[in-house]
Write a protein that holds these residues in place. Structure first.
Motif, PDB file in Angstrom:
ATOM      1  N   ALA A 136      -3.424   3.103  -7.206  1.00  0.00           N
ATOM      2  CA  ALA A 136      -3.340   1.678  -7.507  1.00  0.00           C
ATOM      3  C   ALA A 136      -4.634   0.975  -7.133  1.00  0.00           C
ATOM      4  O   ALA A 136      -5.098   0.073  -7.841  1.00  0.00           O
ATOM      5  CB  ALA A 136      -2.166   1.054  -6.751  1.00  0.00           C
ATOM      6  N   ALA A 137      -5.245   1.397  -6.019  1.00  0.00           N
ATOM      7  CA  ALA A 137      -6.509   0.789  -5.600  1.00  0.00           C
ATOM      8  C   ALA A 137      -7.613   1.047  -6.618  1.00  0.00           C
ATOM      9  O   ALA A 137      -8.444   0.172  -6.888  1.00  0.00           O
ATOM     10  CB  ALA A 137      -6.916   1.320  -4.228  1.00  0.00           C
ATOM     11  N   VAL A 138      -7.635   2.246  -7.201  1.00  0.00           N
ATOM     12  CA  VAL A 138      -8.631   2.551  -8.232  1.00  0.00           C
ATOM     13  C   VAL A 138      -8.462   1.616  -9.427  1.00  0.00           C
ATOM     14  O   VAL A 138      -9.433   1.059  -9.962  1.00  0.00           O
ATOM     15  CB  VAL A 138      -8.525   4.030  -8.679  1.00  0.00           C
ATOM     16  N   ILE A 139      -7.217   1.426  -9.853  1.00  0.00           N
ATOM     17  CA  ILE A 139      -6.931   0.555 -10.992  1.00  0.00           C
ATOM     18  C   ILE A 139      -7.342  -0.885 -10.677  1.00  0.00           C
ATOM     19  O   ILE A 139      -7.968  -1.566 -11.494  1.00  0.00           O
ATOM     20  CB  ILE A 139      -5.430   0.626 -11.349  1.00  0.00           C
ATOM     21  N   MET A 140      -7.006  -1.357  -9.494  1.00  0.00           N
ATOM     22  CA  MET A 140      -7.335  -2.727  -9.110  1.00  0.00           C
ATOM     23  C   MET A 140      -8.844  -2.933  -9.042  1.00  0.00           C
ATOM     24  O   MET A 140      -9.375  -3.936  -9.536  1.00  0.00           O
ATOM     25  CB  MET A 140      -6.689  -3.053  -7.766  1.00  0.00           C
ATOM     26  N   ILE A 154      -0.598  -3.106 -15.960  1.00  0.00           N
ATOM     27  CA  ILE A 154      -0.806  -2.204 -14.838  1.00  0.00           C
ATOM     28  C   ILE A 154       0.399  -2.277 -13.911  1.00  0.00           C
ATOM     29  O   ILE A 154       0.997  -3.334 -13.708  1.00  0.00           O
ATOM     30  CB  ILE A 154      -2.101  -2.530 -14.062  1.00  0.00           C
ATOM     31  N   ILE A 155       0.767  -1.117 -13.362  1.00  0.00           N
ATOM     32  CA  ILE A 155       1.900  -0.989 -12.453  1.00  0.00           C
ATOM     33  C   ILE A 155       1.366  -0.432 -11.147  1.00  0.00           C
ATOM     34  O   ILE A 155       0.812   0.671 -11.115  1.00  0.00           O
ATOM     35  CB  ILE A 155       2.975  -0.053 -13.046  1.00  0.00           C
ATOM     36  N   LEU A 156       1.495  -1.196 -10.078  1.00  0.00           N
ATOM     37  CA  LEU A 156       0.887  -0.860  -8.797  1.00  0.00           C
ATOM     38  C   LEU A 156       1.978  -0.568  -7.777  1.00  0.00           C
ATOM     39  O   LEU A 156       2.657  -1.472  -7.293  1.00  0.00           O
ATOM     40  CB  LEU A 156      -0.003  -2.017  -8.327  1.00  0.00           C
ATOM     41  N   GLU A 157       2.140   0.715  -7.469  1.00  0.00           N
ATOM     42  CA  GLU A 157       3.157   1.128  -6.493  1.00  0.00           C
ATOM     43  C   GLU A 157       2.522   1.275  -5.115  1.00  0.00           C
ATOM     44  O   GLU A 157       1.581   2.043  -4.930  1.00  0.00           O
ATOM     45  CB  GLU A 157       3.785   2.463  -6.906  1.00  0.00           C
ATOM     46  N   SER A 158       3.021   0.531  -4.136  1.00  0.00           N
ATOM     47  CA  SER A 158       2.497   0.589  -2.767  1.00  0.00           C
ATOM     48  C   SER A 158       0.976   0.586  -2.758  1.00  0.00           C
ATOM     49  O   SER A 158       0.341   1.485  -2.215  1.00  0.00           O
ATOM     50  CB  SER A 158       3.010   1.847  -2.061  1.00  0.00           C
ATOM     51  N   PRO A 159       0.348  -0.418  -3.379  1.00  0.00           N
ATOM     52  CA  PRO A 159      -1.110  -0.392  -3.527  1.00  0.00           C
ATOM     53  C   PRO A 159      -1.837  -0.331  -2.184  1.00  0.00           C
ATOM     54  O   PRO A 159      -1.491  -1.052  -1.242  1.00  0.00           O
ATOM     55  CB  PRO A 159      -1.407  -1.706  -4.262  1.00  0.00           C
ATOM     56  N   ALA A 160      -2.831   0.550  -2.105  1.00  0.00           N
ATOM     57  CA  ALA A 160      -3.624   0.721  -0.883  1.00  0.00           C
ATOM     58  C   ALA A 160      -4.648  -0.404  -0.798  1.00  0.00           C
ATOM     59  O   ALA A 160      -5.665  -0.378  -1.495  1.00  0.00           O
ATOM     60  CB  ALA A 160      -4.308   2.085  -0.892  1.00  0.00           C
ATOM     61  N   ILE A 161      -4.381  -1.385   0.053  1.00  0.00           N
ATOM     62  CA  ILE A 161      -5.247  -2.566   0.144  1.00  0.00           C
ATOM     63  C   ILE A 161      -5.654  -2.832   1.597  1.00  0.00           C
ATOM     64  O   ILE A 161      -5.925  -3.966   1.983  1.00  0.00           O
ATOM     65  CB  ILE A 161      -4.550  -3.812  -0.445  1.00  0.00           C
ATOM     66  N   GLY A 163      -8.331  -2.815   3.357  1.00  0.00           N
ATOM     67  CA  GLY A 163      -9.787  -2.798   3.296  1.00  0.00           C
ATOM     68  C   GLY A 163     -10.443  -3.277   4.575  1.00  0.00           C
ATOM     69  O   GLY A 163      -9.782  -3.597   5.568  1.00  0.00           O
ATOM     70  N   TRP A 164     -11.767  -3.333   4.543  1.00  0.00           N
ATOM     71  CA  TRP A 164     -12.519  -3.783   5.714  1.00  0.00           C
ATOM     72  C   TRP A 164     -12.092  -5.193   6.130  1.00  0.00           C
ATOM     73  O   TRP A 164     -12.141  -5.541   7.317  1.00  0.00           O
ATOM     74  CB  TRP A 164     -14.022  -3.782   5.415  1.00  0.00           C
ATOM     75  N   GLN A 165     -11.659  -6.012   5.167  1.00  0.00           N
ATOM     76  CA  GLN A 165     -11.269  -7.396   5.482  1.00  0.00           C
ATOM     77  C   GLN A 165     -10.115  -7.447   6.471  1.00  0.00           C
ATOM     78  O   GLN A 165      -9.959  -8.433   7.189  1.00  0.00           O
ATOM     79  CB  GLN A 165     -10.863  -8.152   4.214  1.00  0.00           C
ATOM     80  N   THR A 166      -9.284  -6.395   6.475  1.00  0.00           N
ATOM     81  CA  THR A 166      -8.070  -6.406   7.284  1.00  0.00           C
ATOM     82  C   THR A 166      -8.098  -5.368   8.393  1.00  0.00           C
ATOM     83  O   THR A 166      -7.107  -5.204   9.107  1.00  0.00           O
ATOM     84  CB  THR A 166      -6.847  -6.157   6.384  1.00  0.00           C
ATOM     85  N   ALA A 231     -10.256  -3.146  -3.865  1.00  0.00           N
ATOM     86  CA  ALA A 231      -8.923  -3.448  -4.382  1.00  0.00           C
ATOM     87  C   ALA A 231      -8.400  -4.760  -3.797  1.00  0.00           C
ATOM     88  O   ALA A 231      -7.795  -5.577  -4.503  1.00  0.00           O
ATOM     89  CB  ALA A 231      -7.971  -2.302  -4.059  1.00  0.00           C
ATOM     90  N   TYR A 232      -8.627  -4.972  -2.508  1.00  0.00           N
ATOM     91  CA  TYR A 232      -8.180  -6.208  -1.860  1.00  0.00           C
ATOM     92  C   TYR A 232      -8.847  -7.422  -2.495  1.00  0.00           C
ATOM     93  O   TYR A 232      -8.206  -8.447  -2.737  1.00  0.00           O
ATOM     94  CB  TYR A 232      -8.507  -6.132  -0.367  1.00  0.00           C
TER      95      TYR A 232
END
Length: 318
Positions: A136-140, A154-161, A163-166, A231-232
């Motif tokens: 999902a992160a790649v798609i985002m 796009i369908i994002l299941e449990s997207p890996a977000i 990131g460094w921001q968090t 992605a984030y």
């Protein structure tokens, strides 16, 4: 000192120059640099839908996993009349360079290649991108690039977000130092020790699968965080094409604070343009949970009837 620091930089796969015309074969996505990305396909079982499915779904697997991990949703969505394609992303599965991070830009480029090839194969069928976690992160991240993949949704299941921001300052410092000091060092991902699904059989298969990476290079983890950062950044800009985000109430793999903060950034759009579905009893790998068929029904309904409520009632207010 400069020589030693350069020698310890995070490693990326070496990508060759364009030498071939990209092609879609029965077993691979053949890329411009001559690499074959192993491909799995699940097609409607019978009738005209096998050649003319309701829609085509290109699915991307998660971190350390491979296309085989999408077998359950692949079969489930094929039974509902969809053609599902999934390939091993670079650095994973049957890639000869499995374990070595390919870089976000190359993973996005591969997604664009696969999208174009499927569009050419099914010119009159809608095309949807389905990503699980890292997928999902790649798609985002791809949605923020010039000429993003030409998909209908796009369908994002449990997207890996996460990131460094968090990331905490401790995590940021420790990972940056490790990636530049000992990039070859491997660690056991915490996900192997946390509950990712209520489907024990699926978890046992995951643990025993020789294609699933059990020990992660530090520089690959560093690359994953860079991808999740992109992605984030994409979250507030989602909506073109329309999106469906699937979130589990028993998420244990992603940082819950980062996940909650990220979901709050989703743009407030009409349901046919952007939809958040929450499943209180679902886990990170919800498409492998025992209750996954209910989610397959929701995906199918969202594709075919974008204005209607989801059959499960999982539509979540912002």
């Amino acid at each position: 000192m400069l020589f030693l620091l350069a020698a310890c930089a995070p490693r990326l796969q070496e990508i060759g120059p364009p030498v071939d015309q990209p092609a879609l074969t029965e077993k691979a996505i053949h890329t411009a640099d001559g690499k074959d990305l192993f491909l799995r396909t699940w097609l409607p079982w019978q009738g005209s839908e096998r050649d003319r499915p309701k829609a085509v779904i290109l699915a991307l697997h998660g971190f350390n996993d491979h296309s085989g991990g999408l077998a359950l949703p692949g079969h489930g969505l094929a039974r509902r009349g969809f053609a599902v394609y999934a390939y091993d992303q670079r650095g994973f599965g049957k890639d000869p360079d499995a374990g070595i991070w390919a870089g976000s830009d190359q993973m996005i480029a591969d997604l664009k290649t696969a999208t174009k090839l499927l569009k050419a194969k099914y010119p009159d069928r809608p095309l949807y991108l389905l990503g699980e976690s890292m997928g999902a992160a790649v798609i985002m991240a791809a949605e923020l690039t010039p000429n993003p993949p030409q998909a209908d949704g796009i369908i994002l299941e449990s997207p890996a977000i996460w990131g460094w921001q968090t990331q905490s300052s401790f995590n940021t410092t420790a990972l940056d130092l490790a990636a530049h000091a000992v990039p070859w060092m491997t660690v056991v991902p915490t996900g192997l020790r946390l509950k990712a699904s209520d489907n024990r059989r699926a978890l046992i298969a995951l643990a025993r699968d020789p294609l699933v990476i059990k020990q992660t290079r530090v520089d690959a983890a560093y690359g994953l965080v860079e991808l999740m950062t992109r992605a984030y950044d994409a979250i507030p800009k989602l909506g073109h094409p329309r999106y469906l985000v699937l979130a589990g109430g028993k998420e244990a793999i992603l940082n819950k604070g980062a996940f909650k903060t990220g979901l709050a950034l989703l743009p407030d759009l009409p349901p046919e343009q952007g939809r958040l579905a929450r499943y209180p009893k679902a886990y990170h790998l919800m498409l492998r949970d025992w209750d996954a068929p209910r989610i397959y029904d929701d995906i199918a309904a969202w594709i075919e009837h974008p204005n209607a409520p989801l059959p499960s009632g999982a539509d979540a207010p912002r």
